[in-house]
Design an enzyme around this catalytic site. Structure first.
Site, PDB file in Angstrom:
ATOM      1  N   ALA A  51       0.810  -1.241   0.000  1.00  0.00           N
ATOM      2  CA  ALA A  51       0.000   0.000   0.000  1.00  0.00           C
ATOM      3  C   ALA A  51       0.834   1.278   0.000  1.00  0.00           C
ATOM      4  CB  ALA A  51      -1.015   0.040   1.146  1.00  0.00           C
ATOM      5  N   GLY A 102       2.555   2.448  -2.595  1.00  0.00           N
ATOM      6  CA  GLY A 102       2.201   3.110  -3.860  1.00  0.00           C
ATOM      7  C   GLY A 102       0.791   3.678  -3.810  1.00  0.00           C
ATOM      8  N   ASP A 103      -0.104   2.965  -3.137  1.00  0.00           N
ATOM      9  CA  ASP A 103      -1.497   3.445  -3.020  1.00  0.00           C
ATOM     10  C   ASP A 103      -1.559   4.715  -2.174  1.00  0.00           C
ATOM     11  OD1 ASP A 103      -2.225   1.165  -4.436  1.00  0.00           O
ATOM     12  OD2 ASP A 103      -2.509  -0.003  -2.607  1.00  0.00           O
TER      13      ASP A 103
END
Ligand code: RIB
Length: 300
Positions: free
Chosen positions: A250, A252-253
């Site tokens: 997560a 990159g999210d």
């Protein structure tokens, strides 16, 4: 001044993670790990990141008519995300099995279930929401024709459309012209440009090719090497923060959700990328997907 509206269309999963010393090779059993379960899915993670960091967020996804789906929606509601357009499917809610090793490398297998059921007709049904969005965030854990349709509707209505092309796959040419900001990692930039990039020179050529396809701006995320921000014909290198990573799930999210919040508050793209870098540096120091995403107050 009214807050800008951020709409996220994408996946919702339940993540089951085992953190152990090493990742097994095919046929091998690795024991001694710790298990935890929590909310995940790239779309949901991006929506939660944008909300926790201060955005006005509507999340649109498709979940099953099952306990995982109910729990996911309850979680998004608790965050204060607008869930009124979340759809239900006859398929099971999405699940992800994640293995993380001592060096924070991970392997993820996703059973998309209801996510793969988000159809073009579903996108038509939420067109009024897309037309009111100031920012639309998309990823590729839902069917590409639906991603394309959502991008087209929102961009034609004047929204700034952010695509995180993960997990990487071939995309129709038409999609690129609706993308205001593409946020790929090195692998995704390579696949979408047709180049096998291992250095910055190649990545800049990849970015030039992506822009030639119609993408306006590109931020290439490079993990511990930071990011390359390419906008208005300029390139800015944003270094990563030096931290001890325990689980990069997560990250990159978080970066994508944060960049949307930064832009929605009027920051320039490089400044928004710096804000996103700070946020994702916190995510990698915690275990789990949504459980690891920081709140605005954590970014001092
Ligand atoms: O980007 C991380 C996400 O990828 C995880 O939460 C998992 O659900 C997979 O979709």
């Amino acid at each position: 001044m009214a807050q800008k509206k951020i709409v996220v269309v994408g996946s919702s999963n339940t993540d089951m993670t085992i953190k152990s010393g090493k990742l097994p090779i095919p046929g091998e059993t690795v024991t001694g790990g710790i298990f935890y379960m929590g909310p995940g899915g790239k779309g949901a993670n991006q929506a939660v990141a944008a909300k926790r960091l201060g955005g006005d967020v509507t999340f649109i996804c498709k979940v099953g008519s099952d306990l995982f789906g109910d729990n996911s929606i309850a979680g998004y509601e608790k965050e204060g995300i607008d869930t009124s357009h979340i759809l239900r499917s006859n398929q099971a809610s999405g699940t992800a099995l994640i293995l993380v090793d001592a060096a924070s490398e991970n392997c993820i297998a996703v059973a998309p279930g209801a996510n793969s059921d988000l159809s073009e007709e579903d996108i038509d049904s939420i067109a009024p929401v897309l037309k009111q969005a100031d920012f639309l965030i998309l990823q590729l854990e839902t069917p590409v024709p639906s991603v394309l349709k959502a991008a087209r509707i929102a961009r034609e209505a004047g929204a700034y459309v952010i695509l995180n092309p993960a997990p990487a796959c071939e995309l129709p040419c038409e999609l690129f012209k609706y993308i205001s900001l593409l946020v790929p990692n090195q692998t995704e930039a390579s696949l979408l440009s047709g180049l096998q990039c291992h250095d910055e020179e190649c990545l800049l050529e990849a970015v030039a090719r992506l822009r030639a396809k119609g993408v306006q701006d590109v931020v290439v995320t490079l993990g511990s090497k930071g990011s390359l921000v390419c906008h208005d014909g300029q390139v800015e290198r944003i270094p990563a923060q030096i931290v001890q990573a325990v689980d990069t799930t997560a990250a990159g999210d978080t970066f994508c959700g944060a960049i949307a919040v930064g832009l929605s508050e009027g920051l320039s793209l490089p400044s928004a990328a710096r804000f996103a870098t700070k946020a994702s540096a916190i995510t990698v120091q915690r275990m789990g997907a949504q459980n690891s995403i920081p709140y605005r107050k954590d970014l001092i």
